[in-house]
Design a protein around this motif. Structure first.
Motif, PDB file in Angstrom:
ATOM      1  N   LYS A  20     -32.922   8.813  18.180  1.00  0.00           N
ATOM      2  CA  LYS A  20     -32.671  10.086  18.863  1.00  0.00           C
ATOM      3  C   LYS A  20     -33.831  11.063  18.668  1.00  0.00           C
ATOM      4  N   SER A  55     -34.666  15.151  18.946  1.00  0.00           N
ATOM      5  CA  SER A  55     -34.116  16.504  19.040  1.00  0.00           C
ATOM      6  C   SER A  55     -35.143  17.400  19.726  1.00  0.00           C
ATOM      7  N   TRP A  73     -31.561  11.603  23.583  1.00  0.00           N
ATOM      8  CA  TRP A  73     -32.021  12.888  23.089  1.00  0.00           C
ATOM      9  C   TRP A  73     -30.865  13.872  22.990  1.00  0.00           C
ATOM     10  N   GLU A  74     -31.070  14.876  22.174  1.00  0.00           N
ATOM     11  CA  GLU A  74     -30.227  16.073  22.166  1.00  0.00           C
ATOM     12  C   GLU A  74     -31.143  17.253  22.412  1.00  0.00           C
ATOM     13  N   SER A  78     -30.605  20.349  14.005  1.00  0.00           N
ATOM     14  CA  SER A  78     -30.921  19.104  14.703  1.00  0.00           C
ATOM     15  C   SER A  78     -30.571  17.876  13.877  1.00  0.00           C
ATOM     16  N   GLY A 138     -31.928  14.593  15.141  1.00  0.00           N
ATOM     17  CA  GLY A 138     -32.770  13.515  15.643  1.00  0.00           C
ATOM     18  C   GLY A 138     -33.735  12.953  14.618  1.00  0.00           C
TER      19      GLY A 138
END
Length: 316
Positions: free
Chosen positions: A4, A6, A33-34, A84, A86
């Motif tokens: 992931k 962020s 992704w975020e 976050s 990620g």
């Protein structure tokens, strides 16, 4: 499975621009992704338009800068980092555009070269007029990524260009005292004292927006506003990198600070951090040179003179 990313975006009063940025993120060919948006207490409809856009995509989240944190993009970036999750971190600006392969290209370079971070490239654009110049045109040579070369502006990049493993970011943060541009310059100068395991990605991955209102007037490099800003960047960065014992670079920043401070004084302005400057200048140049600097400032303020004293102060 892909790791992931962020994406952390500080936002302030971008009601007419931020949706283009968010749409460019949705179009990434790297789906894991975020995106953490941190609103800096916008006074327009920014929050409303963001909420409407992100309600159907759980990868987006919107937060507000806590009121006990200093106002500004740096506080929002640091706060977003703390939220976050990620493996990778990508800071981005709320009015710029990611090209579809932005994230995938940077991650591929990190993985292929076993690096900790990758630096892409950007091109400016003007809405309705197309692409323009690049933010930086400095050489991107192998082995050139280090704190001294970056600090002395032999290389450069904008925040959007940088994607990094989160595990190497814990020892540095954005300086929340900065209320002027130059904040990312300060951050990366610090970061590169800790880690230089990076790789260039010589591909345009970001379109950086130039605003019409900023185009009609060129930067007046002799104005108080500009001189004050550069003096702050020079002094604060010199102070922030003291812990890394890079005396060559510290002296370079302090020499720049003294020159901009002197120019401000000739114009009748007491320079920023003047009351804190003696000790740090004395520790890097010596007490005699620090006294020469103090004397040059008083001479400039009172008599519009003092250049000879300044020259004595900044001798390496």
């Amino acid at each position: 499975m892909s790791k992931k990313v962020s994406i952390i975006i500080p936002v302030f009063n971008r009601e007419n621009l931020v949706l283009e940025t968010l749409d460019s993120i949705v179009k990434q060919d790297y789906p894991n992704w975020e995106c953490i948006l941190v609103d800096d207490h916008s006074t327009d409809n920014t929050v409303k338009v963001i909420k409407a856009f992100i309600e159907s995509d759980a990868r987006f989240s919107l937060y507000h800068r806590p009121k006990d944190l200093a106002k500004g993009a740096n506080s929002c970036r640091n706060y977003g980092f703390g939220l976050s999750k990620g493996f990778y971190i990508q800071w981005f600006d709320s009015d710029d555009l990611m090209l579809p392969s932005h994230i995938s290209s940077l991650i591929d370079a990190i993985q292929t070269t076993n690096s900790d971070f990758a630096v892409g490239d950007s091109q400016n654009f003007i809405k309705g007029k197309g692409l323009s110049t690049k933010p930086y045109t400095t050489p991107r040579l192998a082995g050139s990524i280090n704190a001294t070369t970056y600090g002395m502006q032999g290389i450069g990049w904008i925040t959007n260009d940088f994607l990094c493993k989160r595990e190497v970011l814990y020892q540095v943060s954005f300086n929340e005292d900065f209320q002027t541009d130059g904040d990312e310059y300060n951050f990366f100068t610090q970061f590169l004292h800790l880690n230089t395991n990076g790789v260039w990605v010589n591909k345009i991955l970001t379109h950086r927006r130039l605003h019409e209102q900023s185009l009609s007037a060129s930067i007046d490099t002799n104005s108080k506003k500009y001189l004050w800003k550069i003096a702050i960047i020079k002094f604060v960065t010199a102070r922030d990198i003291e812990i890394y014992d890079n005396y060559q670079l510290s002296k370079w920043f302090l020499s720049g600070y003294m020159q901009y401070a002197f120019t401000l004084s000739l114009k009748g302005h007491v320079p920023p951090f003047f009351n804190k400057s003696f000790l740090i200048i004395a520790s890097h140049f010596g007490k005699k040179q620090a006294l020469s600097f103090i004397g040059s400032i008083f001479s400039a303020l009172l008599f519009k003179r003092g250049y000879f004293l300044l020259k004595k102060a900044i001798q390496f």
